[in-house]
Scaffold this motif. Structure first.
Motif, PDB file in Angstrom:
ATOM      1  N   MET A   1       0.863  -1.178   0.000  1.00  0.00           N
ATOM      2  CA  MET A   1       0.000   0.000   0.000  1.00  0.00           C
ATOM      3  C   MET A   1       0.902   1.232   0.000  1.00  0.00           C
ATOM      4  SD  MET A   1      -3.031   1.101   2.680  1.00  0.00           S
ATOM      5  CE  MET A   1      -3.450  -0.580   3.002  1.00  0.00           C
ATOM      6  N   THR A   2       0.618   2.147  -0.871  1.00  0.00           N
ATOM      7  CA  THR A   2       1.435   3.354  -0.957  1.00  0.00           C
ATOM      8  C   THR A   2       1.131   4.299   0.192  1.00  0.00           C
ATOM      9  OG1 THR A   2      -0.158   4.592  -2.272  1.00  0.00           O
ATOM     10  CG2 THR A   2       1.401   3.203  -3.484  1.00  0.00           C
ATOM     11  N   GLY A   3       2.056   5.226   0.432  1.00  0.00           N
ATOM     12  CA  GLY A   3       1.869   6.206   1.491  1.00  0.00           C
ATOM     13  C   GLY A   3       0.629   7.048   1.294  1.00  0.00           C
ATOM     14  N   THR A   4       0.402   7.470   0.055  1.00  0.00           N
ATOM     15  CA  THR A   4      -0.777   8.293  -0.240  1.00  0.00           C
ATOM     16  C   THR A   4      -2.056   7.521   0.047  1.00  0.00           C
ATOM     17  OG1 THR A   4       0.424   9.503  -1.938  1.00  0.00           O
ATOM     18  CG2 THR A   4      -1.976   9.598  -2.027  1.00  0.00           C
ATOM     19  N   ARG A   5      -2.077   6.280  -0.361  1.00  0.00           N
ATOM     20  CA  ARG A   5      -3.279   5.474  -0.131  1.00  0.00           C
ATOM     21  C   ARG A   5      -3.542   5.303   1.363  1.00  0.00           C
ATOM     22  NH1 ARG A   5      -5.420  -0.106  -2.734  1.00  0.00           N
ATOM     23  NH2 ARG A   5      -6.981  -0.472  -1.154  1.00  0.00           N
ATOM     24  N   GLN A   6      -2.482   5.107   2.141  1.00  0.00           N
ATOM     25  CA  GLN A   6      -2.644   4.962   3.582  1.00  0.00           C
ATOM     26  C   GLN A   6      -3.237   6.222   4.195  1.00  0.00           C
ATOM     27  OE1 GLN A   6       1.336   3.953   4.774  1.00  0.00           O
ATOM     28  NE2 GLN A   6       0.889   1.760   4.791  1.00  0.00           N
ATOM     29  N   VAL A   7      -2.770   7.376   3.744  1.00  0.00           N
ATOM     30  CA  VAL A   7      -3.274   8.649   4.255  1.00  0.00           C
ATOM     31  C   VAL A   7      -4.746   8.811   3.896  1.00  0.00           C
ATOM     32  CG1 VAL A   7      -3.087  11.166   4.047  1.00  0.00           C
ATOM     33  CG2 VAL A   7      -1.023   9.774   4.280  1.00  0.00           C
ATOM     34  N   VAL A   8      -5.085   8.508   2.646  1.00  0.00           N
ATOM     35  CA  VAL A   8      -6.479   8.625   2.194  1.00  0.00           C
ATOM     36  C   VAL A   8      -7.356   7.675   2.995  1.00  0.00           C
ATOM     37  CG1 VAL A   8      -8.048   8.212   0.248  1.00  0.00           C
ATOM     38  CG2 VAL A   8      -5.892   9.426  -0.127  1.00  0.00           C
ATOM     39  N   GLU A   9      -6.868   6.465   3.197  1.00  0.00           N
ATOM     40  CA  GLU A   9      -7.654   5.473   3.935  1.00  0.00           C
ATOM     41  C   GLU A   9      -7.883   5.910   5.379  1.00  0.00           C
ATOM     42  OE1 GLU A   9      -6.748   0.971   4.648  1.00  0.00           O
ATOM     43  OE2 GLU A   9      -7.182   1.328   2.527  1.00  0.00           O
ATOM     44  N   ARG A  10      -6.849   6.413   6.042  1.00  0.00           N
ATOM     45  CA  ARG A  10      -7.005   6.875   7.422  1.00  0.00           C
ATOM     46  C   ARG A  10      -7.994   8.028   7.514  1.00  0.00           C
ATOM     47  NH1 ARG A  10      -1.316   7.761   8.332  1.00  0.00           N
ATOM     48  NH2 ARG A  10      -0.517   5.732   7.845  1.00  0.00           N
ATOM     49  N   ALA A  11      -7.870   8.974   6.588  1.00  0.00           N
ATOM     50  CA  ALA A  11      -8.780  10.126   6.593  1.00  0.00           C
ATOM     51  C   ALA A  11     -10.213   9.672   6.337  1.00  0.00           C
ATOM     52  CB  ALA A  11      -8.351  11.142   5.541  1.00  0.00           C
ATOM     53  N   ALA A  12     -10.383   8.765   5.384  1.00  0.00           N
ATOM     54  CA  ALA A  12     -11.722   8.294   5.030  1.00  0.00           C
ATOM     55  C   ALA A  12     -12.388   7.570   6.191  1.00  0.00           C
ATOM     56  CB  ALA A  12     -11.652   7.388   3.811  1.00  0.00           C
ATOM     57  N   LYS A  13     -11.621   6.814   6.930  1.00  0.00           N
ATOM     58  CA  LYS A  13     -12.188   6.082   8.069  1.00  0.00           C
ATOM     59  C   LYS A  13     -12.703   7.031   9.144  1.00  0.00           C
ATOM     60  CE  LYS A  13      -9.678   1.795   7.377  1.00  0.00           C
ATOM     61  NZ  LYS A  13      -8.608   0.908   7.844  1.00  0.00           N
ATOM     62  N   ALA A  14     -12.157   8.244   9.184  1.00  0.00           N
ATOM     63  CA  ALA A  14     -12.596   9.236  10.168  1.00  0.00           C
ATOM     64  C   ALA A  14     -13.799  10.039   9.684  1.00  0.00           C
ATOM     65  CB  ALA A  14     -11.447  10.187  10.491  1.00  0.00           C
ATOM     66  N   MET A  15     -14.168   9.895   8.405  1.00  0.00           N
ATOM     67  CA  MET A  15     -15.274  10.666   7.822  1.00  0.00           C
ATOM     68  C   MET A  15     -16.616   9.999   8.088  1.00  0.00           C
ATOM     69  SD  MET A  15     -13.923  11.614   4.030  1.00  0.00           S
ATOM     70  CE  MET A  15     -12.481  12.591   3.743  1.00  0.00           C
ATOM     71  N   THR A  16     -17.643  10.825   8.114  1.00  0.00           N
ATOM     72  CA  THR A  16     -19.009  10.304   8.159  1.00  0.00           C
ATOM     73  C   THR A  16     -19.382   9.831   6.760  1.00  0.00           C
ATOM     74  OG1 THR A  16     -20.037  12.411   7.588  1.00  0.00           O
ATOM     75  CG2 THR A  16     -19.633  11.993   9.945  1.00  0.00           C
TER      76      THR A  16
END
Length: 67
Positions: A1-16
């Protein structure tokens, strides 16, 4: 998993769900603009982010994932 994807995934998990829907819609619109302007690489990157957001939203609602 790329760094960008990890960041997007973490942010998305925090979203409603509503925030995810808004982000997906915005990224999709921007993707089309970038393609029209000839920026294929950036558009592809945004598309990858959109796929991650959709997958997280689908997982939350028990929808089947595309593999």
């Amino acid at each position: 998993m790329t760094g960008t994807r990890q960041v997007v995934e973490r942010a998305a998990k925090a979203m409603t769900d509503e925030e995810l829907d808004t982000a997906i819609t915005a990224l999709h619109a921007r993707h089309g603009d970038l393609l029209a302007a000839g920026h294929e690489e950036v558009a592809a990157s945004l598309n990858d982010s959109t796929i991650v957001l959709r997958a997280i939203l689908d997982r939350r609602h028990g929808r089947k994932q595309i593999r």
